[in-house]
Write a protein that holds these residues in place. Structure first.
Motif, mmCIF file in Angstrom:
data_model
loop_
_atom_site.group_PDB
_atom_site.id
_atom_site.type_symbol
_atom_site.label_atom_id
_atom_site.label_comp_id
_atom_site.label_asym_id
_atom_site.label_seq_id
_atom_site.Cartn_x
_atom_site.Cartn_y
_atom_site.Cartn_z
ATOM 1 N N VAL A 153 -0.798 -4.144 6.790
ATOM 2 C CA VAL A 153 -0.301 -4.224 5.407
ATOM 3 C C VAL A 153 1.069 -3.558 5.215
ATOM 4 O O VAL A 153 1.966 -4.161 4.632
ATOM 5 C CB VAL A 153 -1.354 -3.660 4.417
ATOM 6 C CG1 VAL A 153 -0.764 -3.477 3.025
ATOM 7 C CG2 VAL A 153 -2.559 -4.581 4.370
ATOM 8 N N PRO A 154 1.272 -2.312 5.700
ATOM 9 C CA PRO A 154 2.591 -1.696 5.450
ATOM 10 C C PRO A 154 3.739 -2.514 6.047
ATOM 11 O O PRO A 154 4.792 -2.652 5.427
ATOM 12 C CB PRO A 154 2.488 -0.322 6.140
ATOM 13 C CG PRO A 154 1.027 -0.067 6.290
ATOM 14 C CD PRO A 154 0.369 -1.403 6.419
ATOM 15 N N ARG A 172 0.052 3.834 1.698
ATOM 16 C CA ARG A 172 -0.162 4.512 2.980
ATOM 17 C C ARG A 172 0.450 3.709 4.116
ATOM 18 O O ARG A 172 0.829 2.549 3.947
ATOM 19 C CB ARG A 172 -1.652 4.717 3.213
ATOM 20 C CG ARG A 172 -2.326 5.510 2.095
ATOM 21 C CD ARG A 172 -3.634 6.078 2.529
ATOM 22 N NE ARG A 172 -4.351 6.643 1.413
ATOM 23 C CZ ARG A 172 -4.150 7.861 0.916
ATOM 24 N NH1 ARG A 172 -3.243 8.655 1.448
ATOM 25 N NH2 ARG A 172 -4.851 8.300 -0.110
ATOM 26 N N LYS A 173 0.481 4.337 5.291
ATOM 27 C CA LYS A 173 1.021 3.657 6.472
ATOM 28 C C LYS A 173 0.075 3.871 7.645
ATOM 29 O O LYS A 173 0.472 4.409 8.683
ATOM 30 C CB LYS A 173 2.413 4.205 6.807
ATOM 31 C CG LYS A 173 3.493 3.828 5.802
ATOM 32 C CD LYS A 173 4.873 4.031 6.388
ATOM 33 C CE LYS A 173 5.933 3.380 5.562
ATOM 34 N NZ LYS A 173 6.436 4.167 4.459
ATOM 35 N N CYS A 174 -1.178 3.484 7.479
ATOM 36 C CA CYS A 174 -2.133 3.648 8.579
ATOM 37 C C CYS A 174 -1.633 2.827 9.770
ATOM 38 O O CYS A 174 -1.335 1.634 9.611
ATOM 39 C CB CYS A 174 -3.513 3.179 8.145
ATOM 40 S SG CYS A 174 -4.104 4.028 6.655
ATOM 41 N N ASN A 177 -5.042 -4.539 -1.605
ATOM 42 C CA ASN A 177 -5.257 -3.700 -0.423
ATOM 43 C C ASN A 177 -5.744 -2.304 -0.780
ATOM 44 O O ASN A 177 -6.508 -1.697 -0.036
ATOM 45 C CB ASN A 177 -3.960 -3.563 0.372
ATOM 46 C CG ASN A 177 -3.395 -4.904 0.746
ATOM 47 O OD1 ASN A 177 -4.047 -5.680 1.431
ATOM 48 N ND2 ASN A 177 -2.185 -5.204 0.287
ATOM 49 N N ASN A 178 -5.257 -1.788 -1.891
ATOM 50 C CA ASN A 178 -5.595 -0.414 -2.268
ATOM 51 C C ASN A 178 -5.429 -0.254 -3.779
ATOM 52 O O ASN A 178 -4.483 0.396 -4.245
ATOM 53 C CB ASN A 178 -4.693 0.572 -1.508
ATOM 54 C CG ASN A 178 -5.211 1.996 -1.597
ATOM 55 O OD1 ASN A 178 -6.042 2.318 -2.449
ATOM 56 N ND2 ASN A 178 -4.735 2.861 -0.724
ATOM 57 N N ARG A 221 -10.083 8.768 -1.189
ATOM 58 C CA ARG A 221 -9.244 9.954 -1.348
ATOM 59 C C ARG A 221 -8.554 9.991 -2.706
ATOM 60 O O ARG A 221 -8.012 11.008 -3.110
ATOM 61 C CB ARG A 221 -8.187 9.998 -0.227
ATOM 62 C CG ARG A 221 -8.784 10.197 1.147
ATOM 63 C CD ARG A 221 -7.807 9.870 2.257
ATOM 64 N NE ARG A 221 -7.677 8.441 2.443
ATOM 65 C CZ ARG A 221 -6.868 7.864 3.335
ATOM 66 N NH1 ARG A 221 -6.111 8.618 4.106
ATOM 67 N NH2 ARG A 221 -6.816 6.555 3.446
ATOM 68 N N TYR A 236 -2.876 1.438 12.302
ATOM 69 C CA TYR A 236 -3.660 0.306 12.799
ATOM 70 C C TYR A 236 -3.689 -0.854 11.801
ATOM 71 O O TYR A 236 -4.405 -1.832 12.016
ATOM 72 C CB TYR A 236 -5.101 0.756 13.101
ATOM 73 C CG TYR A 236 -5.672 1.662 12.029
ATOM 74 C CD1 TYR A 236 -6.176 1.141 10.856
ATOM 75 C CD2 TYR A 236 -5.645 3.044 12.185
ATOM 76 C CE1 TYR A 236 -6.660 1.960 9.861
ATOM 77 C CE2 TYR A 236 -6.137 3.878 11.192
ATOM 78 C CZ TYR A 236 -6.638 3.322 10.032
ATOM 79 O OH TYR A 236 -7.099 4.139 9.042
ATOM 80 N N CYS A 237 -2.942 -0.751 10.723
ATOM 81 C CA CYS A 237 -3.046 -1.729 9.633
ATOM 82 C C CYS A 237 -1.757 -2.540 9.514
ATOM 83 O O CYS A 237 -0.660 -1.986 9.606
ATOM 84 C CB CYS A 237 -3.328 -0.974 8.336
ATOM 85 S SG CYS A 237 -3.400 -2.038 6.889
ATOM 86 N N CYS A 246 0.846 -1.192 0.000
ATOM 87 C CA CYS A 246 0.000 0.000 0.000
ATOM 88 C C CYS A 246 0.882 1.242 0.000
ATOM 89 O O CYS A 246 2.024 1.204 0.467
ATOM 90 C CB CYS A 246 -0.898 0.003 1.241
ATOM 91 S SG CYS A 246 -2.119 1.347 1.212
HETATM 92 S S1 SF4 Z 1 -4.370 -1.008 3.208
HETATM 93 FE FE1 SF4 Z 1 -5.861 0.560 3.792
HETATM 94 S S2 SF4 Z 1 -5.739 0.673 6.028
HETATM 95 FE FE2 SF4 Z 1 -3.880 -0.420 5.290
HETATM 96 S S3 SF4 Z 1 -2.311 1.166 5.086
HETATM 97 FE FE3 SF4 Z 1 -3.334 0.975 3.111
HETATM 98 S S4 SF4 Z 1 -4.981 2.516 3.129
HETATM 99 FE FE4 SF4 Z 1 -4.295 2.217 5.235
#
Ligand code: SF4
Length: 299
Positions: free
Chosen positions: A112-113, A105-107, A140-141, A173, A109-110, A103
């Protein structure tokens, strides 16, 4: 060789086990779901969630993999590229797989990163589609992939007449009119999921919904996950849910901590649509909390 495959948890068919099965069968081995009553030359166990209890009957020497065990174990490249052995799950009628991993992003709570790192393209639908009418995309995205890839994936699904489930959701987004135009044309067998995880994304959520509707995506096809209990107040939770309701799209609340009674009650209120449509939170919430308090002996 006789190979046993143990799916420890997860509601979806296990992709890693299906690929291991396909690879072993291609080598002339037998592969089947592990049965503790039988003897095997090798056993693989896959676990997705880290709070699922270990299966203590698994034999010595079992090869463990999956996010529920660790983030590091990966399938060997020659196994990863196999078309999954769908015969393991005869009731399951859809193709399932990834065209991207990771992904942008680096949320916090997730997983995946940490598990998959940066987003990259790993294939197309033909890497795992075996002629089914339905396809579950585990990306994932997917909206964060280069647009040419998004267009190729949606275009293939449209050309093959497939009905799609974007199972991990799309990123509101990042939705452009070009994404939305393709989403309007692609058939789906579940609502298209997005996330509204923080109140700061309100502008993006409003704009994204407008783009989707203007491009011809029916409002009833949209659903938003709403994460609560992580960097949000109850007031913000209610605000996000009511905002979505006002825009005509379905919210679905995801509690960050399922042991928290407020989070559980709020999720129950929103996710049980018959209640959500008829009883305001101002009535449901305090009643529910009061009853719980009384049941626990609080008076
Ligand atoms: S998969 Fe979704 S929740 Fe996980 S980091 Fe990427 S955008 Fe955020």
């Amino acid at each position: 060789m006789k190979i046993g495959l143990a799916q420890v948890d997860g509601k979806y068919p296990n992709l890693a086990l299906m690929k291991l099965s396909a690879w072993h069968k291609a080598q002339g081995d037998d592969a089947e779901f592990w049965n503790p009553l039988f003897k095997y030359d090798g056993v693989y166990a896959s676990k997705v969630f880290n709070d699922t209890p270990e299966n203590y009957y698994l034999p010595d020497g079992v090869v463990r993999g999956g996010t529920g065990y660790d983030f590091e174990t990966e399938l060997p490249a020659e196994v990863e590229k196999m078309i999954p052995d769908y015969s393991l799950y005869p009731e399951w009628t859809a193709a399932i797989g990834f065209t991207t991993r990771g992904c942008i992003r680096k949320c916090p709570y997730c997983v995946v990163p940490r598990k998959e790192g940066a987003l990259r393209v790993v294939g197309d639908i033909y890497s795992f589609w075996a002629g089914q009418k339905k396809i579950v995309l585990l990306d994932n995205n997917l909206t964060a992939a280069p647009f040419e890839h998004f267009r190729a994936v949606c275009g293939s699904c449209i050309a093959e007449g497939l009905s799609v489930d974007f199972s991990q959701g799309l990123d509101i987004r990042l939705v452009t009119p070009e994404h939305a135009g393709l989403l309007a044309r692609v058939r789906t067998f579940k609502q298209i999921h997005f996330a509204f995880d923080h109140v700061n994304y309100e502008r993006a959520v409003r704009d994204g919904i407008k783009i989707l509707i203007r491009s011809g995506v029916g409002i009833s096809r949209l659903m938003f996950y709403v994460l609560i209990g992580y960097d949000s107040t109850p007031e913000q939770d209610l605000y996000r849910v009511e905002l979505l309701r006002g825009l005509g799209v379905d919210p679905f609340v995801m509690p960050y901590n399922r042991r928290n009674s407020y989070q559980n009650n709020f999720a129950r209120w929103v996710n049980m649509k018959a209640i959500f449509k008829t009883i305001p939170w101002e009535v449901y919430g305090p009643n529910r909390m009061r009853n719980e308090y009384a049941i626990k002996g609080g008076g």
